[in-house]
Design a protein around this motif. Structure first.
Motif, PDB file in Angstrom:
ATOM      1  N   ARG A 258       7.992  -0.572   3.580  1.00 37.41           N
ATOM      2  CA  ARG A 258       7.005   0.218   2.830  1.00 37.41           C
ATOM      3  C   ARG A 258       5.751  -0.631   2.678  1.00 37.41           C
ATOM      4  O   ARG A 258       5.799  -1.717   2.113  1.00 37.41           O
ATOM      5  CB  ARG A 258       7.575   0.650   1.483  1.00 37.41           C
ATOM      6  CG  ARG A 258       8.650   1.699   1.665  1.00 37.41           C
ATOM      7  CD  ARG A 258       9.102   2.314   0.364  1.00 37.41           C
ATOM      8  NE  ARG A 258      10.184   3.259   0.620  1.00 37.41           N
ATOM      9  CZ  ARG A 258       9.997   4.556   0.845  1.00 37.41           C
ATOM     10  NH1 ARG A 258       8.786   5.055   0.853  1.00 37.41           N
ATOM     11  NH2 ARG A 258      11.028   5.349   1.064  1.00 37.41           N
ATOM     12  N   HIS A 259       4.675  -0.106   3.235  1.00 38.91           N
ATOM     13  CA  HIS A 259       3.449  -0.878   3.377  1.00 38.91           C
ATOM     14  C   HIS A 259       2.299  -0.151   2.674  1.00 38.91           C
ATOM     15  O   HIS A 259       2.146   1.059   2.829  1.00 38.91           O
ATOM     16  CB  HIS A 259       3.157  -1.013   4.878  1.00 38.91           C
ATOM     17  CG  HIS A 259       1.874  -1.687   5.207  1.00 38.91           C
ATOM     18  ND1 HIS A 259       1.667  -3.026   5.033  1.00 38.91           N
ATOM     19  CD2 HIS A 259       0.713  -1.190   5.719  1.00 38.91           C
ATOM     20  CE1 HIS A 259       0.441  -3.332   5.422  1.00 38.91           C
ATOM     21  NE2 HIS A 259      -0.155  -2.237   5.837  1.00 38.91           N
ATOM     22  N   GLU A 260       1.526  -0.883   1.878  1.00 40.30           N
ATOM     23  CA  GLU A 260       0.401  -0.277   1.154  1.00 40.30           C
ATOM     24  C   GLU A 260      -0.884  -1.018   1.450  1.00 40.30           C
ATOM     25  O   GLU A 260      -0.912  -2.251   1.439  1.00 40.30           O
ATOM     26  CB  GLU A 260       0.641  -0.344  -0.355  1.00 40.30           C
ATOM     27  CG  GLU A 260       1.788   0.507  -0.840  1.00 40.30           C
ATOM     28  CD  GLU A 260       2.131   0.162  -2.281  1.00 40.30           C
ATOM     29  OE1 GLU A 260       1.215   0.102  -3.124  1.00 40.30           O
ATOM     30  OE2 GLU A 260       3.321  -0.074  -2.546  1.00 40.30           O
ATOM     31  N   MET A 261      -1.938  -0.246   1.693  1.00 39.06           N
ATOM     32  CA  MET A 261      -3.266  -0.830   1.910  1.00 39.06           C
ATOM     33  C   MET A 261      -4.238  -0.270   0.898  1.00 39.06           C
ATOM     34  O   MET A 261      -4.106   0.859   0.440  1.00 39.06           O
ATOM     35  CB  MET A 261      -3.770  -0.506   3.314  1.00 39.06           C
ATOM     36  CG  MET A 261      -3.108  -1.321   4.388  1.00 39.06           C
ATOM     37  SD  MET A 261      -3.992  -1.230   5.931  1.00 39.06           S
ATOM     38  CE  MET A 261      -3.610   0.418   6.451  1.00 39.06           C
ATOM     39  N   ASN A 262      -5.239  -1.077   0.596  1.00 37.67           N
ATOM     40  CA  ASN A 262      -6.352  -0.659  -0.255  1.00 37.67           C
ATOM     41  C   ASN A 262      -7.382  -1.778  -0.171  1.00 37.67           C
ATOM     42  O   ASN A 262      -7.179  -2.739   0.588  1.00 37.67           O
ATOM     43  CB  ASN A 262      -5.873  -0.448  -1.697  1.00 37.67           C
ATOM     44  CG  ASN A 262      -6.705   0.629  -2.397  1.00 37.67           C
ATOM     45  OD1 ASN A 262      -7.910   0.742  -2.161  1.00 37.67           O
ATOM     46  ND2 ASN A 262      -6.054   1.411  -3.237  1.00 37.67           N
TER      47      ASN A 262
ATOM     48  N   ALA B 125       4.407  -1.511  11.204  1.00 41.31           N
ATOM     49  CA  ALA B 125       4.318  -0.229  10.507  1.00 41.31           C
ATOM     50  C   ALA B 125       3.012  -0.172   9.738  1.00 41.31           C
ATOM     51  O   ALA B 125       2.998  -0.165   8.511  1.00 41.31           O
ATOM     52  CB  ALA B 125       5.518  -0.049   9.577  1.00 41.31           C
ATOM     53  N   CYS B 126       1.883  -0.150  10.459  1.00 38.60           N
ATOM     54  CA  CYS B 126       0.567  -0.156   9.833  1.00 38.60           C
ATOM     55  C   CYS B 126      -0.460   0.167  10.904  1.00 38.60           C
ATOM     56  O   CYS B 126      -0.370  -0.344  12.012  1.00 38.60           O
ATOM     57  CB  CYS B 126       0.304  -1.543   9.248  1.00 38.60           C
ATOM     58  SG  CYS B 126      -1.420  -1.874   8.883  1.00 38.60           S
ATOM     59  N   PRO B 127      -1.457   1.019  10.586  1.00 40.26           N
ATOM     60  CA  PRO B 127      -2.481   1.327  11.588  1.00 40.26           C
ATOM     61  C   PRO B 127      -3.384   0.134  11.921  1.00 40.26           C
ATOM     62  O   PRO B 127      -4.200   0.211  12.830  1.00 40.26           O
ATOM     63  CB  PRO B 127      -3.295   2.459  10.935  1.00 40.26           C
ATOM     64  CG  PRO B 127      -3.025   2.363   9.478  1.00 40.26           C
ATOM     65  CD  PRO B 127      -1.659   1.775   9.329  1.00 40.26           C
ATOM     66  N   ASN B 128      -3.250  -0.970  11.186  1.00 41.08           N
ATOM     67  CA  ASN B 128      -3.988  -2.206  11.477  1.00 41.08           C
ATOM     68  C   ASN B 128      -3.060  -3.334  11.921  1.00 41.08           C
ATOM     69  O   ASN B 128      -3.491  -4.481  12.028  1.00 41.08           O
ATOM     70  CB  ASN B 128      -4.783  -2.681  10.253  1.00 41.08           C
ATOM     71  CG  ASN B 128      -5.802  -1.661   9.751  1.00 41.08           C
ATOM     72  OD1 ASN B 128      -6.213  -1.719   8.614  1.00 41.08           O
ATOM     73  ND2 ASN B 128      -6.197  -0.713  10.579  1.00 41.08           N
ATOM     74  N   HIS B 129      -1.791  -3.044  12.096  1.00 45.76           N
ATOM     75  CA  HIS B 129      -0.794  -4.057  12.473  1.00 45.76           C
ATOM     76  C   HIS B 129      -0.825  -5.274  11.542  1.00 45.76           C
ATOM     77  O   HIS B 129      -0.711  -6.406  11.994  1.00 45.76           O
ATOM     78  CB  HIS B 129      -0.964  -4.476  13.941  1.00 45.76           C
ATOM     79  CG  HIS B 129      -0.572  -3.383  14.887  1.00 45.76           C
ATOM     80  ND1 HIS B 129      -0.474  -3.567  16.233  1.00 45.76           N
ATOM     81  CD2 HIS B 129      -0.243  -2.082  14.659  1.00 45.76           C
ATOM     82  CE1 HIS B 129      -0.117  -2.416  16.812  1.00 45.76           C
ATOM     83  NE2 HIS B 129       0.021  -1.515  15.869  1.00 45.76           N
ATOM     84  N   MET B 130      -1.023  -5.006  10.243  1.00 45.86           N
ATOM     85  CA  MET B 130      -1.043  -6.105   9.269  1.00 45.86           C
ATOM     86  C   MET B 130       0.333  -6.733   9.124  1.00 45.86           C
ATOM     87  O   MET B 130       0.446  -7.921   8.865  1.00 45.86           O
ATOM     88  CB  MET B 130      -1.494  -5.566   7.911  1.00 45.86           C
ATOM     89  CG  MET B 130      -2.960  -5.184   7.888  1.00 45.86           C
ATOM     90  SD  MET B 130      -3.359  -4.413   6.322  1.00 45.86           S
ATOM     91  CE  MET B 130      -5.139  -4.301   6.471  1.00 45.86           C
ATOM     92  N   ASN B 131       1.366  -5.917   9.248  1.00 46.77           N
ATOM     93  CA  ASN B 131       2.734  -6.456   9.123  1.00 46.77           C
ATOM     94  C   ASN B 131       3.326  -6.685  10.506  1.00 46.77           C
ATOM     95  O   ASN B 131       4.353  -6.137  10.868  1.00 46.77           O
ATOM     96  CB  ASN B 131       3.607  -5.535   8.272  1.00 46.77           C
ATOM     97  CG  ASN B 131       3.438  -4.064   8.651  1.00 46.77           C
ATOM     98  OD1 ASN B 131       2.988  -3.751   9.754  1.00 46.77           O
ATOM     99  ND2 ASN B 131       3.797  -3.169   7.764  1.00 46.77           N
TER     100      ASN B 131
END
Ligand SMILES: [Cu+2]
Length: 790
Positions: free
Chosen positions: A371-375, A188-194
């Motif tokens: 729930r995933h947050e990037m910054n 669930a991330c546009p960078n597939h971090m999770n």
């Protein structure tokens, strides 16, 4: 139920205590191959000399009792429809009653030791590797993906410290089917971090089943590479006669490079029919240093996982409920513009397994909310021009699977299944105050109510024709629906893309047909051969279809490749369809104890491979980046896996010495352009020498990787030089205590990761001006791990 447990236990205890001297007795469990009790099994105990004969029927929990028997030698036999007849000679003496558990095998697969409802267990493809993970493996691995790194056909692409992405024959991420405890969790991330493997700590892993090749349809679906299935330990139950069963594990580790340390605790308490368990892990690490002594920024991470497992078994049923909480407060990504600054996941996984007598039913329902947050994270925020940009993603998975394995006859086992998976994804980037119109005044809606639903059916037949020939035939249909709601950008300047996107019909339905045919031939005790063909399909993911903005800043946020490029979706993408032909030859000594060598060549043609077209390219400082749009291209991958081991010595004094090795070579290209596919692992090999003596295990491993010269010019992929690494490990087991020590990259070699992408951090630190370089791997790291079982 609980009263029953106490009652059964008491009755057993009474029965045991009342056995008269000179009299013997027999009790135990009748189990199916997965360890479930089978009710209603008739057991006969007969003494051919004295003519004494007794019968008993197993109770609803699969427990049988044959008390008060004269001493003697008996033949115990058991039979039950759907299972192979069982018989065993036993001697009962005056040492009192004996406990004997018997496991009935499903009749069509008498030779298989573990018959599960998975086709991989009914028919184990030769190109598949089933591994049991031990404490030493766990101490050696920085994350769960690294447990798989040494298996044939597997290479690892770096994706943060918590989860490398395993590639099978050059295909990874969503191209492979990645299943953790039966769940297919979406990134669930546009960078597939999770990525899915970031939710399970290596200490929680019991075993892995990797099929790098033709995958049985019962294990695949909506993927074109192979399948990786990771399992945590099965719930424990008390054995017959045992009142309350408790067990647990505590482990901790420290790794010098990047000050990586953590702990794991798991504890279970169980009766015959109920089991309650908890497992929790915590791990933290700072940035690692490469072999040149340079700190590689944004390689820090921290994570915790907690899982509560409740299970009940009895009368041929098994119910398991796992509830899990995952929390990753931060994780740096050196090959991305952004870092993970929060990821909270909750999941429920309910499994119900029932032995119907004529078959085994295995069903699962699971749900996960992320729930995933990037910054920009703590390292990137110190660079010149830090770009503060919050991005919030909310993903929800809801799915069920139903699998039914039916032994049709001595020869054939049928497996049928139905699966459904719905993934809902929202991706919103809040406005940055004072940054309008570029990043305000409105939020940027990247994905609005993105939906991806998969409904699947399959049927598969495993047949053992005679002692030499076995086949597996399967067919599968996956229907995939995707859709996404209307979107909007930070301001009107994004309307040139959002308006036409919103005017499109974005709803898509793909009807995918997969088929698998495998045949195995065992002409003699020294060799086994397998040939197979597989057709597999994967429908596009939500970002491949619905990432809508051609704005450079916005498209730079869509990138799960770690290459620093800018990606734009394509609503008209078609599913990718792979056609794979593969063969495996295994040669070994008769007992399969002295030596074994395995060779698997394969060829895959991929119709509509989801590659890219270049929309534009742009130089920032000394580096050039591309804006790429996802596009269907035909592609081809071929290669060969080689693996083997040989016992060098076995003696009471010197223990056992073994030499093992694995090597892989592959090529992949886009057929119309002739370009190499992105991130094709160069020729690589691992050779290990292992010694086991009493409680000691010791090993040395050399890992050699050739220069990566085949690169994808569309993505400005860079070549990487070849390298060799030396790793050592030593373990000592003393009763319930185990100590592991070791060193990775002992010679502190400076090397570039062939599948690590670019070091975007160094480029940002230079003020977006330097020549971007590939990511370097960790230098020397010494580690120690301690495991206590209680
Ligand atoms: Cu992310």
């Amino acid at each position: 139920m609980r009263v029953m447990v106490v009652l059964v236990a008491t009755l057993l205890a009474v029965a045991v205590c009342q056995a008269e001297p000179g009299q013997a007795g027999l009790t135990g469990d009748v189990l199916d191959p997965s360890g479930l009790g089978i009710p209603g099994v008739t057991l006969t105990l007969a003494d051919s000399v004295t003519g004494v004969s007794r019968t008993a029927v197993s109770d609803r929990y699969g427990v049988y009792r044959l008390p008060d028997l004269p001493m003697g030698t008996y033949r115990l036999s058991a039979s039950y429809p759907g299972f192979a007849p069982y018989s065993q000679d036993i001697t009962l003496d005056d040492k009192g009653p004996r406990k004997l558990d018997l496991t009935l095998q499903i009749s069509a697969t008498k030779e298989s030791v573990t018959v599960e409802t998975q086709a991989s267990d009914i028919y184990v493809p030769l190109s598949g590797t089933q591994t049991k993970v031990d404490d030493g493996d766990q101490a050696r691995s920085r994350n769960t993906a690294e447990l798989l790194g040494g298996l044939p056909g597997v290479s690892l692409r770096q994706n943060g410290e918590l989860a490398a992405i395993p590639l099978l024959h050059g295909m990874g991420d969503e191209r492979t089917k990645l299943v953790v405890d039966g769940m297919t969790v979406s990134a669930a991330c546009p960078n597939h971090m999770n990525a899915p493997l970031s939710y399970i700590d290596p200490s929680e892993v019991n075993g892995a089943n990797v099929i790098a090749g033709i995958t049985p349809v019962s294990m695949g679906g909506d993927s074109i590479g192979g399948t990786i299935s990771i399992d945590s330990p099965q719930p424990v139950f008390a054995k017959a006669g045992e009142n309350l069963h408790t067990e647990g594990v505590f482990s901790s580790f420290f790794r010098s490079n990047g000050e990586n340390y953590g702990g794991f605790l798991s504890a279970s308490v169980a009766s015959r029919h109920f089991s309650l368990g908890y497992s929790g892990s915590w791990a933290t690490n700072d940035d690692y240093s490469d072999g040149g002594g340079h700190k590689v920024t944004s390689t820090y991470a921290q994570t915790t996982n907690s899982t509560v497992t409740m299970a009940a078994q009895g009368a041929g049923n098994l119910v398991v409920l796992q509830a899990a909480l995952h929390n990753t407060p931060y994780e740096g990504f050196p090959n991305q513009q952004m870092d993970l600054v929060g990821n909270r996941g909750e999941s429920l996984n309910l499994r119900f397994k029932r032995n119907l007598g004529w078959g085994v039913l295995d069903t699962r329902v699971f749900w996960q909310d992320v729930r995933h947050e990037m910054n920009v994270g703590k390292d990137k925020s110190t660079f010149p021009m830090p770009m503060w940009m919050p991005m919030n993603t909310h993903g929800r998975d809801l799915a069920y699977t139903v699998k039914l394995a039916i032994p049709l006859s001595e020869r054939h086992t049928l497996q049928v299944g139905n699966e459904f998976h719905r993934f809902i994804l929202d991706d919103n980037w809040p406005a940055v105050p004072g940054a309008a119109p570029m990043m305000g005044p409105n939020p940027f809606v990247n994905l609005n109510d993105g939906h991806r639903s998969v409904l699947a059916w399959f049927a598969e037949v495993a047949s053992k024709w005679n002692s030499k020939w076995t086949t597996l035939l399967g067919i599968r249909n996956d229907t995939v629906w995707t859709n996404a709601g209307p979107v909007s950008g930070y301001s009107d300047m994004y309307a040139m893309d959002s308006d036409p996107f919103n005017a499109l019909n974005r709803s898509r339905a793909d009807i995918d047909i997969d088929a698998t045919a495998l045949a195995r031939y065992e002409p003699n005790a020294h060799s086994t051969y397998e040939i197979g063909y597989g057709r597999k399909t994967r429908a596009p993911n939500l970002y491949e279809r619905y990432a809508w903005s051609t704005n450079w800043m916005a498209s730079g946020m869509i990138n799960w490749f770690g290459d620093g490029n800018y990606y734009v979706g394509n609503v008209s993408l078609k599913p990718e369809v792979s056609h794979t032909a593969s063969a495996t030859a295994k040669w070994h000594d008769q007992a399969r104890k002295q030596w074994e060598i395995s060779l698997t060549p394969y060829l895959t043609y991929i119709q509509n491979y989801i590659g890219v077209d270049q929309l534009a390219s742009q130089a920032y400082g000394d580096s050039t980046f591309a804006q790429l749009q996802f596009a269907n291209h035909n592609a081809r991958i071929y290669g060969v896996d080689l693996s083997g081991d040989i016992a060098l010595w076995t003696s009471a004094r010197f223990g056992q010495g073994e030499l093992s090795g694995v090597a892989g070579w592959l090529r992949g290209k886009t057929l119309d352009t002739g370009n190499s596919l992105y991130q094709m692992m160069p020729l690589n090999a691992r050779v290990g020498l292992n010694e086991t003596l009493k409680g000691w295990t010791a090993g040395a491993e050399i890992q050699v990787v050739d220069r990566k010269s085949n690169v994808d010019p569309l993505r400005f992929e860079q070549q990487t030089p070849g390298y060799a690494l030396l790793n050592l490990h030593l373990g000592y087991q003393w009763r319930r205590l185990r100590l592991d020590v070791g060193g990775d990259n002992l010679l502190n070699k400076y090397y570039y990761l062939p599948l690590g992408g670019v070091n975007f951090d160094d480029y940002m630190a230079s003020g977006w001006s330097s020549q971007i370089r590939p990511l370097t791997g960790p230098g020397r790291s010494l580690y120690t791990g301690l495991t206590v079982r209680f």
